[in-house]
Write an enzyme that holds these catalytic residues in place. Structure first.
Site, PDB file in Angstrom:
ATOM      1  N   GLN A   1       6.499   3.057  -4.919  1.00 19.24           N
ATOM      2  CA  GLN A   1       7.773   2.452  -5.683  1.00 19.24           C
ATOM      3  C   GLN A   1       8.936   3.681  -5.651  1.00 19.24           C
ATOM      4  OE1 GLN A   1       5.190   1.189  -9.255  1.00 19.24           O
ATOM      5  NE2 GLN A   1       6.939  -0.357  -9.283  1.00 19.24           N
TER       6      GLN A   1
ATOM      7  N   GLY B   1       3.356   1.431 -16.209  1.00 20.93           N
ATOM      8  CA  GLY B   1       2.651   1.972 -15.047  1.00 20.93           C
ATOM      9  C   GLY B   1       3.709   2.183 -13.793  1.00 20.93           C
TER      10      GLY B   1
ATOM     11  N   CYS C   1       7.118  -5.759 -12.982  1.00 19.36           N
ATOM     12  CA  CYS C   1       7.002  -4.624 -12.254  1.00 19.36           C
ATOM     13  C   CYS C   1       8.378  -3.979 -12.175  1.00 19.36           C
ATOM     14  CB  CYS C   1       6.597  -5.056 -10.931  1.00 19.36           C
ATOM     15  SG  CYS C   1       6.385  -3.681  -9.448  1.00 19.36           S
ATOM     16  N   LEU C   2       8.333  -2.652 -12.361  1.00 19.43           N
ATOM     17  CA  LEU C   2       9.621  -1.721 -12.258  1.00 19.43           C
ATOM     18  C   LEU C   2      10.530  -2.195 -10.823  1.00 19.43           C
ATOM     19  CD1 LEU C   2       8.812   1.393 -14.012  1.00 19.43           C
ATOM     20  CD2 LEU C   2       9.950  -0.626 -14.767  1.00 19.43           C
TER      21      LEU C   2
ATOM     22  N   HIS D   1      -2.938  -3.432 -11.121  1.00 20.43           N
ATOM     23  CA  HIS D   1      -1.553  -3.658 -10.523  1.00 20.43           C
ATOM     24  C   HIS D   1      -1.110  -2.186  -9.784  1.00 20.43           C
ATOM     25  CE1 HIS D   1       2.650  -4.940 -11.120  1.00 20.43           C
ATOM     26  NE2 HIS D   1       2.912  -4.029 -10.888  1.00 20.43           N
ATOM     27  N   GLU D   2      -1.386  -1.242 -10.400  1.00 19.88           N
ATOM     28  CA  GLU D   2      -0.916   0.220  -9.533  1.00 19.88           C
ATOM     29  C   GLU D   2      -1.493   0.462  -8.451  1.00 19.88           C
ATOM     30  OE1 GLU D   2       2.001   0.908 -10.752  1.00 19.88           O
ATOM     31  OE2 GLU D   2       1.725  -0.236 -12.606  1.00 19.88           O
TER      32      GLU D   2
ATOM     33  N   HIS E   1      -0.512  -1.737  -5.320  1.00 22.16           N
ATOM     34  CA  HIS E   1       0.656  -0.892  -4.841  1.00 22.16           C
ATOM     35  C   HIS E   1       0.356   0.086  -3.724  1.00 22.16           C
ATOM     36  CE1 HIS E   1       4.317  -2.351  -6.985  1.00 22.16           C
ATOM     37  NE2 HIS E   1       3.811  -1.971  -8.344  1.00 22.16           N
TER      38      HIS E   1
HETATM   39 NI    NI Z   1       4.466  -2.759 -10.127  1.00 21.14          NI
END
Ligand code: NI
Length: 172
Positions: free
Chosen positions: A51, A46, A94-95, A136-137, A140
């Site tokens: 991000q 995701g 998370c990236l 989660h996304e 963000h």
């Molecule tokens: Ni994330």
């Protein structure tokens, strides 16, 4: 398609609220493609536009297993319209927080309304891993990271590690 550079926490840009889009035009569909390419390259499931430095309400997800065909989904203005009362715990990463993981408790299923890459309204019922990734996304887009759901002690530990990691990266 182009690979975009990822913003790593802690970073004030990850704490901002993203603005709704007025509609999904070819430019925004292209952003979804670039975000998917960036996500796949980083082995993610995701990714949210903030991000990659874009403060618009756009996310991409793909929770297909390694042996399955890809199932990319691009979502604009995603909104949770229903959440299960039953909760689920996943060890999240998370990236933007490389190599950091923690258990996070969230509703085990959610219904999400959004605009797809063709600007069509859609309704998606996700459970299990998909439900977690969607939440989660969407977090963000509201400046919320998975570490904001865990204890202050654990959060500070992770952010300290990331600060150190970023410093080492700057020096090399
Ligand atoms: Ni994330």
């Amino acid at each position: 398609m182009a690979r975009l550079s990822l913003i790593i926490a802690p970073d004030p840009r990850l704490k901002k609220t993203a603005a709704p889009v007025t509609g999904v035009d070819p430019r925004l569909a292209g952003l979804m493609d670039d975000m998917l390419e960036t996500m796949y390259a980083a082995n993610g499931i995701g990714l949210a536009a903030p991000q990659v430095g874009v403060l618009q309400r756009v996310i991409v997800v793909d929770v297909a297993g390694k042996d399955e065909d890809p199932q990319p989904i691009g979502l604009a203005n995603p909104e949770v319209v229903w959440a299960d009362e039953v909760l689920n715990t996943y060890n999240e990463g998370c990236l933007s927080l490389p190599e950091q993981y923690s258990d996070v408790v969230r509703p085990r299923a959610v219904r999400v309304r959004y605009l797809d890459r063709h600007n069509q309204p859609q309704d998606l019922l996700g459970d299990g891993l998909l439900a977690t990734v969607l939440q989660h996304e969407i977090d963000h887009l509201n400046g919320v990271l998975f570490v904001d759901h865990i204890s202050l002690l654990k959060r500070n530990m992770i952010l300290r590690r990331l600060r150190k990691w970023k410093k080492v990266g700057d020096e090399t």
